[in-house]
Write a protein that holds these residues in place. Structure first.
Motif, PDB file in Angstrom:
ATOM      1  N   VAL A 145       0.828  -1.217   0.000  1.00 40.50           N
ATOM      2  CA  VAL A 145       0.000   0.000   0.000  1.00 40.50           C
ATOM      3  C   VAL A 145       0.857   1.259   0.000  1.00 40.50           C
ATOM      4  CG1 VAL A 145      -2.010  -0.884   1.240  1.00 40.50           C
ATOM      5  CG2 VAL A 145      -0.153   0.177   2.528  1.00 40.50           C
ATOM      6  N   SER A 146       2.143   1.102   0.297  1.00 40.27           N
ATOM      7  CA  SER A 146       2.982   2.291   0.421  1.00 40.27           C
ATOM      8  C   SER A 146       3.433   2.812  -0.934  1.00 40.27           C
ATOM      9  CB  SER A 146       4.209   1.978   1.280  1.00 40.27           C
ATOM     10  OG  SER A 146       5.135   3.015   1.156  1.00 40.27           O
ATOM     11  N   GLN A 147       3.075   4.063  -1.197  1.00 36.09           N
ATOM     12  CA  GLN A 147       3.435   4.640  -2.488  1.00 36.09           C
ATOM     13  C   GLN A 147       4.929   4.932  -2.580  1.00 36.09           C
ATOM     14  OE1 GLN A 147       0.166   7.263  -2.108  1.00 36.09           O
ATOM     15  NE2 GLN A 147      -0.358   7.060  -4.266  1.00 36.09           N
ATOM     16  N   TRP A 148       5.598   4.942  -1.444  1.00 32.41           N
ATOM     17  CA  TRP A 148       7.035   5.275  -1.461  1.00 32.41           C
ATOM     18  C   TRP A 148       7.893   4.044  -1.614  1.00 32.41           C
ATOM     19  CZ3 TRP A 148       6.375   9.954  -2.424  1.00 32.41           C
ATOM     20  CH2 TRP A 148       5.347  10.665  -1.810  1.00 32.41           C
ATOM     21  N   GLY A 149       7.325   2.899  -1.298  1.00 33.36           N
ATOM     22  CA  GLY A 149       8.113   1.672  -1.393  1.00 33.36           C
ATOM     23  C   GLY A 149       8.229   1.215  -2.838  1.00 33.36           C
ATOM     24  N   ASP A 179      10.105  -0.377   8.345  1.00 40.33           N
ATOM     25  CA  ASP A 179      10.235   1.013   8.790  1.00 40.33           C
ATOM     26  C   ASP A 179       8.939   1.672   9.240  1.00 40.33           C
ATOM     27  OD1 ASP A 179       9.556   3.083   6.360  1.00 40.33           O
ATOM     28  OD2 ASP A 179      10.134   1.085   5.700  1.00 40.33           O
ATOM     29  N   ILE A 180       9.113   2.657  10.108  1.00 35.77           N
ATOM     30  CA  ILE A 180       8.014   3.279  10.840  1.00 35.77           C
ATOM     31  C   ILE A 180       7.019   3.967   9.903  1.00 35.77           C
ATOM     32  CG2 ILE A 180       7.476   5.012  12.594  1.00 35.77           C
ATOM     33  CD1 ILE A 180       9.215   3.246  14.001  1.00 35.77           C
ATOM     34  N   LEU A 181       7.534   4.592   8.860  1.00 35.84           N
ATOM     35  CA  LEU A 181       6.671   5.318   7.932  1.00 35.84           C
ATOM     36  C   LEU A 181       5.675   4.360   7.272  1.00 35.84           C
ATOM     37  CD1 LEU A 181       6.392   8.207   6.758  1.00 35.84           C
ATOM     38  CD2 LEU A 181       7.635   7.347   4.768  1.00 35.84           C
ATOM     39  N   THR A 182       6.197   3.243   6.776  1.00 37.72           N
ATOM     40  CA  THR A 182       5.343   2.252   6.128  1.00 37.72           C
ATOM     41  C   THR A 182       4.320   1.695   7.120  1.00 37.72           C
ATOM     42  OG1 THR A 182       7.299   1.679   4.869  1.00 37.72           O
ATOM     43  CG2 THR A 182       5.410   0.253   4.591  1.00 37.72           C
ATOM     44  N   ARG A 183       4.735   1.547   8.363  1.00 34.71           N
ATOM     45  CA  ARG A 183       3.846   1.037   9.393  1.00 34.71           C
ATOM     46  C   ARG A 183       2.607   1.932   9.520  1.00 34.71           C
ATOM     47  NH1 ARG A 183       6.871   0.167  15.045  1.00 34.71           N
ATOM     48  NH2 ARG A 183       8.480  -0.524  13.627  1.00 34.71           N
ATOM     49  N   LYS A 184       2.842   3.225   9.580  1.00 35.42           N
ATOM     50  CA  LYS A 184       1.728   4.170   9.701  1.00 35.42           C
ATOM     51  C   LYS A 184       0.834   4.124   8.467  1.00 35.42           C
ATOM     52  CE  LYS A 184       2.120   8.433  10.881  1.00 35.42           C
ATOM     53  NZ  LYS A 184       2.773   9.761  10.870  1.00 35.42           N
ATOM     54  N   GLU A 185       1.486   4.070   7.309  1.00 36.40           N
ATOM     55  CA  GLU A 185       0.709   4.028   6.066  1.00 36.40           C
ATOM     56  C   GLU A 185      -0.206   2.816   6.005  1.00 36.40           C
ATOM     57  OE1 GLU A 185       4.165   4.759   3.281  1.00 36.40           O
ATOM     58  OE2 GLU A 185       2.462   5.477   2.111  1.00 36.40           O
TER      59      GLU A 185
END
Ligand code: ADP
Ligand code: ZN
Length: 633
Positions: A145-149, A179-185
């Motif tokens: 779901v992460s657009q940055w990954g 990583d924390i960012l992906t976790r929130k996303e």
């Protein structure tokens, strides 16, 4: 019976395991009680059971959303082997197959249904689910779901619809991305309801990390595979399609069962190769990073990198595909100056924003730091993911502490040599020429430019060329030497190199370890000198299994492996779905005398015991006969 007893019973009866691993028990309990969860666990940590057991324990069917159609069939096959009622819906299936699976779902004949996200989101599929009691939704590879990954899949964003449409059905999202960012996303985009977050340790203790200097990569790789992993499955990562093809060909020429995989191959070839890798024992897949997501083959014994990945995240994800079964496995990499130059060039020349380049450069430098460190590799890796640890005893640096040496004088010699030949000639030169001057080699090129008259000519004869390359590489990494990535890899000094020349800075370097790549087998926690499956099959058929206690365990293991391959071929399933290596190893070690004793072995569930128990006991009985010198039947 309370939920916990029920979960333990399923673990034992269906999957044949005696204990939960890590937080599996808590996760499973939370889901059975109807809560949402986010699970972060490294590859091989045991994510599947976290949703498979609650799906079996709860009323209704568990829906597993997985992006990897090619692998769904194998997952379903593995469940069938364990006697679980599972099915799949995806675009690779024929119409009659789809209809049959839908019928089973409606009739309540399935405990687990694997669905590709795009298929799940169709109205046809959603209205099918409307009519079925549902146990849970498991969203695998949830970091998609992460657009940055780099694994972003737009369909994953639409999975939020499940929150509205099936509000009362618990959902569990799983990933190996830390990583924390992906976790929130993941929590936000999937709209998990007050999820309980479970973060496992990211350590993979059975993987031995080894990073050596590149000198002749193909030869190093060949030596590594022959010495340590003959006949075993592994993945070799290369940066470019061309080097994938060349490397695969060169391995095949040397008699190793290798296949190529990259995005430039047509999809039929790609799928065929992937299938063979997963199903057969002992194939080496040579691939770009296009290969790997979701490959849950448990017995990959090594992951080799012939080129540097872009970041520690990438390195960790790729190496994590080794040893999912918990048995010893190797993460082996060779790297050299060219890799550093090439990766920096790729960043410099990309069209991306300055911000992106800054981040990419930082990530690359962190990886280079891992390569050059003289400290424990694992401590360094885990630290990068925010986890504290102590030296592991299972990486090259722990096993064979590399020496650090004061390279200040060597660095000064190298830097002044780069400066001298540039100022004498008016333009710069590459590594080979500079090292020739340092070592006092009168090559044609040295004489052509009159460089034998430079004051730095021959001042570095005390170090071998390979040692100089190692010094140079480390100076490049420290940004004390610049390599012109546009023009012939010409060397020049940087602002920081003046400090070294003026003697204001001490340079500690890692000593080059020759062939640091290969270690004697006796140091390994488990001796894995093996005969190949093919040899074992021959032994099995002509009864020529050698006697002797040292060999017995090994031979028995190979005999069981050969038997497993036959069974897998007959059933048309991957070998590991019959039994994992770790289960066969335990059988060979414990040599159970009855099906009752066999039941105690990890990985032997009720259905497998019923199906294969007597065959295995028979194989063990025959091997006992041979050992005591009596003729086999
Ligand atoms: P992941 O999906 O997290 O990468 P898997 O679910 O494929 O990992 O599990 C990795 C391996 O560990 C599998 O071979 C699985 O059968 C095994 N495993 C999982 N849980 C247990 C357990 N409690 N006891 C023994 N083996 C387990
Ligand atoms: Zn270590």
């Amino acid at each position: 019976m309370d939920a916990e007893d029920q979960a333990s019973r399923v673990l034992r009866e269906v999957f044949g395991y005696s204990q939960f691993r890590g937080e599996q028990r808590e996760i499973i309990g939370h889901l059975i009680a109807g809560g949402d969860a986010l699970v972060l666990m490294p590859t091989g940590g045991g994510k599947s059971l976290c949703y498979q057991i609650p799906a079996l324990a709860r009323q209704g069917m568990g829906i597993v959303v997985s992006p990897l159609i090619a692998l769904m069939q194998d997952q379903v096959a593995a469940l069938h082997e364990a006697g679980v009622r599972a099915g799949a819906l995806n675009s690779a299936m024929s119409w009659p197959q789809v209809q049959e699976t839908e019928r089973q779902a409606r009739a309540g004949e399935l405990d687990l249904l694997y669905v590709a996200p795009e298929r799940l989101l169709t109205e046809r599929c959603l209205s099918l689910l409307d009519r079925c009691p549902l146990a849970l939704f498991a969203i695998d590879e949830a970091h998609c779901v992460s657009q940055w990954g780099h694994d972003f899949r737009p369909e994953y964003l639409q999975l939020a619809v499940l929150a509205e449409r099936y509000g009362s059905v618990p959902r569990i999202a799983l990933t190996a991305t830390a990583d924390i960012l992906t976790r929130k996303e993941m929590i936000e985009r999937l709209r998990l309801r007050e999820p309980k977050v479970f973060v496992a340790s990211f350590d993979r203790p059975n993987i031995r990390y080894r990073i050596a200097e590149k000198d002749n990569p193909r030869r190093q790789l060949l030596r590594f595979i022959r010495a340590e992993h003959p006949g075993e499955s592994g993945i070799v990562y290369c940066l470019s399609r061309a080097s994938v093809e060349d490397t695969a060909e060169s391995l095949v020429r040397e008699g190793i069962d290798a296949l190529p995989y990259h995005a430039g191959l047509d999809s039929a070839t790609r799928e065929g190769n992937q299938r063979r890798f997963i199903r057969d024992d002992g194939i080496v897949m040579v691939a770009t990073i296009a290969f790997g997501m979701g490959i849950d083959k448990p017995d990959v014994r090594f992951v080799a990198h012939l080129d540097l990945p872009k970041s520690i995240e990438g390195y960790y994800q790729e190496t994590g595909r080794a040893g999912r079964d918990g048995l010893p496995a190797d993460a082996w990499m060779v790297y050299g100056l060219q890799d550093v130059v090439q990766q920096r060039r790729m960043i410099d020349q990309s069209e991306a924003s300055a911000e992106y380049k800054r981040v990419a450069t930082g990530k690359l430098d962190a990886l280079l730091g891992l390569c050059e460190t003289t400290q424990c590799r694992r401590v360094r890796l885990l630290d990068y993911f925010g986890e504290q640890s102590t030296p592991c005893g299972n990486c090259d640096n722990c096993l064979d502490r590399p020496q650090e040496w004061d390279g200040t004088v060597a660095a000064q010699k190298l830097l002044s040599c780069i400066a001298r030949c540039r100022s004498a000639t008016g333009f710069g030169f590459g590594a080979q020429h500079v090292i020739d001057i340092l070592r006092g080699n009168r090559t044609a090129k040295v004489e052509q430019f009159g460089h034998e008259r430079l004051s730095t000519f021959g001042i570095g004869a005390d170090l071998e060329a390979a040692q100089w390359r190692s010094v140079l590489r480390q100076l490049v990494m420290l940004r004390l030497v610049q390599v012109d990535t546009e023009r012939y890899s010409v060397l020049s000094l940087t602002a920081a190199s003046r400090e070294v020349l003026r003697g204001e800075r001490t340079i500690l370097l890692r000593r080059a370890v020759d062939g640091g790549a290969v270690r004697p087998a006796s140091r390994r926690p488990v001796d894995r000198t093996r005969v190949t499956a093919a040899q074992a099959a021959r032994m099995l058929s002509d009864g020529s299994v050698p006697a002797g206690d040292d060999n017995t365990h090994q031979t028995l293991f190979e005999t069981l492996r050969a038997w497993r391959l036959q069974v897998a071929r007959e059933h048309g399933v991957p070998a590991y779905t019959v039994f994992h290596d770790s289960t066969l190893e335990e059988i060979a070690r414990r040599r159970p005398g009855s099906t009752e004793e066999l039941r105690a072995v990890n990985g032997v569930g009720a259905v497998k015991l019923e199906r294969y128990g007597s065959e295995i006991i028979e194989i063990l009985a025959q091997s006992r006969l041979r050992r005591f010198g009596q003729p086999a039947r």
